[in-house]
Motif scaffolding. Sequence first.
Motif, short mmCIF file in Angstrom:
data_model
loop_
_atom_site.label_atom_id
_atom_site.label_comp_id
_atom_site.label_asym_id
_atom_site.label_seq_id
_atom_site.Cartn_x
_atom_site.Cartn_y
_atom_site.Cartn_z
N UNK A 187 79.30 -74.04 -17.18
CA UNK A 187 80.58 -74.58 -16.76
C UNK A 187 80.60 -74.96 -15.29
N UNK A 188 81.66 -75.66 -14.91
CA UNK A 188 81.82 -76.07 -13.51
C UNK A 188 82.64 -75.02 -12.76
N UNK A 189 82.24 -74.77 -11.52
CA UNK A 189 82.92 -73.76 -10.71
C UNK A 189 84.34 -74.20 -10.37
N UNK A 190 85.12 -73.28 -9.82
CA UNK A 190 86.52 -73.54 -9.51
C UNK A 190 86.68 -74.74 -8.58
N UNK A 191 85.76 -74.90 -7.64
CA UNK A 191 85.86 -76.02 -6.69
C UNK A 191 85.66 -77.37 -7.35
N UNK A 192 85.12 -77.38 -8.58
CA UNK A 192 84.82 -78.63 -9.28
C UNK A 192 85.73 -78.86 -10.48
N UNK A 193 86.81 -78.10 -10.59
CA UNK A 193 87.64 -78.18 -11.79
C UNK A 193 88.30 -79.54 -11.98
N UNK A 194 88.36 -80.36 -10.93
CA UNK A 194 88.97 -81.68 -11.05
C UNK A 194 88.04 -82.76 -11.55
N UNK A 195 86.74 -82.47 -11.70
CA UNK A 195 85.81 -83.51 -12.12
C UNK A 195 85.98 -83.81 -13.61
N UNK A 196 85.53 -84.99 -14.03
CA UNK A 196 85.75 -85.45 -15.40
C UNK A 196 85.06 -84.57 -16.44
N UNK A 215 78.38 -73.76 -12.13
CA UNK A 215 77.63 -74.57 -11.16
C UNK A 215 78.59 -75.49 -10.41
N UNK A 216 78.09 -76.06 -9.30
CA UNK A 216 78.92 -76.99 -8.54
C UNK A 216 78.18 -78.28 -8.20
N UNK A 217 77.11 -78.57 -8.95
CA UNK A 217 76.39 -79.83 -8.72
C UNK A 217 75.69 -80.27 -9.99
N UNK A 218 75.37 -81.55 -10.05
CA UNK A 218 74.68 -82.11 -11.21
C UNK A 218 73.28 -81.52 -11.34
N UNK A 219 72.58 -81.38 -10.23
CA UNK A 219 71.22 -80.81 -10.27
C UNK A 219 71.24 -79.39 -10.83
N UNK A 220 72.23 -78.59 -10.40
CA UNK A 220 72.34 -77.22 -10.90
C UNK A 220 72.72 -77.21 -12.37
N UNK A 221 73.57 -78.16 -12.78
CA UNK A 221 73.97 -78.25 -14.19
C UNK A 221 72.75 -78.49 -15.07
N UNK A 222 71.90 -79.44 -14.67
CA UNK A 222 70.71 -79.73 -15.47
C UNK A 222 69.74 -78.56 -15.48
N UNK A 223 69.54 -77.94 -14.32
CA UNK A 223 68.60 -76.82 -14.24
C UNK A 223 69.05 -75.66 -15.11
N UNK A 224 70.36 -75.36 -15.08
CA UNK A 224 70.88 -74.24 -15.87
C UNK A 224 70.81 -74.54 -17.36
N UNK A 225 71.01 -75.81 -17.72
CA UNK A 225 70.99 -76.20 -19.14
C UNK A 225 69.58 -76.16 -19.70
N UNK A 226 68.59 -76.34 -18.86
CA UNK A 226 67.20 -76.31 -19.31
C UNK A 226 66.65 -74.90 -19.41
N UNK A 227 67.52 -73.91 -19.18
CA UNK A 227 67.11 -72.51 -19.23
C UNK A 227 67.68 -71.84 -20.48
N UNK A 228 66.84 -71.25 -21.29
CA UNK A 228 67.29 -70.50 -22.46
C UNK A 228 68.02 -71.36 -23.46
N UNK A 229 69.11 -70.81 -24.00
CA UNK A 229 69.90 -71.50 -25.02
C UNK A 229 71.21 -72.06 -24.48
N UNK A 230 71.27 -72.31 -23.19
CA UNK A 230 72.48 -72.84 -22.59
C UNK A 230 72.72 -74.29 -23.01
#
Length: 304
Positions: A187-196, A215-230
Motif C-alpha cells: 500500500x501507499x503511505x499516509x503521505x501518498x494517500x492522494x495519488x491515483x 511505500x512512498x515511491x514507484x521504485x519502492x512499490x515495484x521492489x516490494x511487489x517483487x518480494x514474496x507473495x506481495x
Amino acid sequence: MRMLDWDDLRFFLVAVDFGSYQKAAKALGVNRTTVGRRVEELEKCVGSPLFRQSASGYHPTEAGLEVLKCARQLEKHIAQLTKALVKNKESVEGHVRVAIAAELGSDLLPEVMKFQQKYAEVTVEILIVCDPVIALTQRKADIALGVLRSKPEYLSGRCLGGLSRAVYGAAGASHPSVDSAQLNWVGWSESMKGCMLASWMSSNVKENARIASWVDSWAALKAATQTGNNVAVMWQAFAEPDQGLVQLPGFVTGQGADLWLLSLEAMPLDACKQEMFEFLSSCLKQKLTNGPGFIPAEPALHHR
C-alpha cells in the motif's frame, strides 16, 4: 488610495482557483492567515468585499468578478512580457526543474536525463513529489509530469494519453486467489494517500485485507511487489516491461487517469524550459505509444 500590489492580486487569483483560503495557502506554501491578509489588503484598495462564503467554499462577489477579469488580463500581459524577454535567446542553456509524481517516479528519469545529455549547457533538477501540481503552484518546479483526471484551469499543459491500471505480483510467485482480502498488498503511505493508485486501493481493496508493506515511491512499490507473495495495483504501461512482475487476472481496474505534462500559466517557459517540454512530450509518447496500458491522447486534448 493605496496602489494595487501584484502579489495581492496573485494571492486573490489562487484563492479563486481553489475556492478555499486553506487550499490556496497550501498551494502557495504559506499559511491561511497570509492568504486572508492579502485578500483583505486588496479589498481595502477596491473598497468592497471580493468573496462571499458558502458551504461549498469561497465565491467571488460582483466586485470580485470585476477584479478577477482585470487580474486575469494582467496575468496574461505579464506572461507575454516574460515570453517576449526570452524569445530571442537562441542557445539552449539554463536550469530546468522537473517535478515527477512519485507514483510514476524512476521510470521516467531516463527520458528527463536524455535532455541533459543532448544539451550539455543545461542543468536539470528532478523532484519526486506526491503532488506535482502543488510543486508548480509553489514555484518549486517549472515543468511537471503527473497523473490527473482533469487539468486545473490555472495550468498550461498537454495530455499525453490515458493510463490503465492492473494488479501485479512477482513473476513465479503463487497468487491463487482473486479475493483482495486473501492477498498481501503493498500500500501507499499516509503521505501518498492522494495519488491515483492509492485512491483505487481505498475503493477496491477490502478493509480486512492485509497490507504487508507501505511505500512512498514507484521504485519502492515495484521492489516490494517483487518480494514474496506481495501484490500491488500499478500503472500497466510502466509495470509490463518489468520481467520481474506478472499481471494477475481477475481484477477489474481499467483506465485510471491521464498522463499530463504541465507548466504554470502565470510563469511562461523560457527557451530552455520550452525545449524540455517539447522534448519530454515527444520522448514519452514515442516510448509509450503502442505499448500496453496507454491510449495516446487526441490532438484536441493538447493545451498550451
